[in-house]
Design a protein around this motif. Structure first.
Motif: not given
Length: 261
Positions: A1-5, A56-62, A114-115
């Motif tokens: 499962m992808s780590l959602k940051i 497997d990770a995805e970085v979203t900036v908000l 996740d983080l």
């Protein structure tokens, strides 16, 4: 499962500019150029390092802010983040940290996480309480003011350096963390990264998308209010002490008169 940051960033007035307030005593964002808060660059950097170490990770900036706040998101995307979310709504104008934390929380839940990674404070408000408010609203652990950060086996681990001691802290994911300017130098966007950022997705959300009423944010929902603001007085020429053999005595008298000694 992808780590959602998810990395929370802020578009702030340039600290080298002549910052001030509007007639409504909100921060005047039109009179000075804006940019990605320098302290948030460290948060983006740490998120990217974690993603690079993960399988497997995805970085979203908000961010939450005016139309120009997209510039801050593009800077983070050019550093290497995968996608961005921009909360833009006129009713957000005048929001204090409580209103801002509500909007960001709703957006984080919308994206999934996740983080959550934050800088230690913004360079305009400098309150430093947003990470704690996010953790409270999201009902997850917080591990703040870290100078070192890693993620492994479903846990986040960090080091907090204090004046008298160094602490090693661990929390189970999902969690909220904040990092200091000692956590590691932020990378400089490459030309390739800048060009790639132009094609990365930026999702725009408003209050209706987040199921937030207008009176919960903005000046209407603010718990803190600026009553007055006075411009900083211009710097004076000061007093020049010419040493004619008694310079040390005159300097000591000057300092003593102003209670510096």
């Amino acid at each position: 499962m992808s780590l959602k940051i998810v990395v929370c960033v802020k578009y702030v007035p340039d600290a080298t500019g002549d910052r001030g307030f509007t007639d409504a005593l909100n921060t005047d964002r039109e009179a000075v150029d804006g940019l990605l808060s320098e302290l948030d660059e460290y948060a983006v950097e740490q998120a990217l390092r974690i993603a690079e170490e993960a399988d497997d990770a995805e970085v979203t900036v908000l961010t939450a802010g005016p139309e120009d706040a997209t510039d801050a998101l593009r800077k983070a995307l050019s550093m290497g983040a995968d996608k961005a979310v921009h909360i833009e709504d006129d009713d957000l104008v005048g929001s204090d940290v409580l209103g801002t934390s509500l909007a960001l929380t709703k957006a984080i839940q919308h994206v999934g996480f996740d983080l959550v990674v934050c800088g230690m404070a913004s360079t305009d408000g400098a309150m430093g309480v947003l990470p704690a408010l996010l953790a409270e609203r999201l009902e997850v652990p917080q591990v703040t003011l870290l100078s070192e950060l890693s993620v492994a086996d479903g846990q986040v681990t960090g080091r907090r350096d204090g004046d008298a001691a160094t602490e090693r802290l661990t929390a189970a994911l999902p969690a909220v963390v904040s990092v200091t300017d000692q956590s590691g130098e932020a990378r400089y966007p490459s030309f390739k990264g800048i060009m790639a950022a132009k094609k990365k997705p930026v999702e725009t959300l408003d209050l209706e998308d987040l199921d937030i009423e207008a009176d919960e944010v903005g000046q209407a929902g603010a718990r803190t209010v600026v009553d007055s603001a006075t411009p900083r007085p211009a710097r004076t020429a000061g007093e020049v002490v010419t040493d004619e053999g008694d310079g040390a005595k005159r300097l000591a008298a000057f300092l003593a008169e102003r209670k510096f000694l």
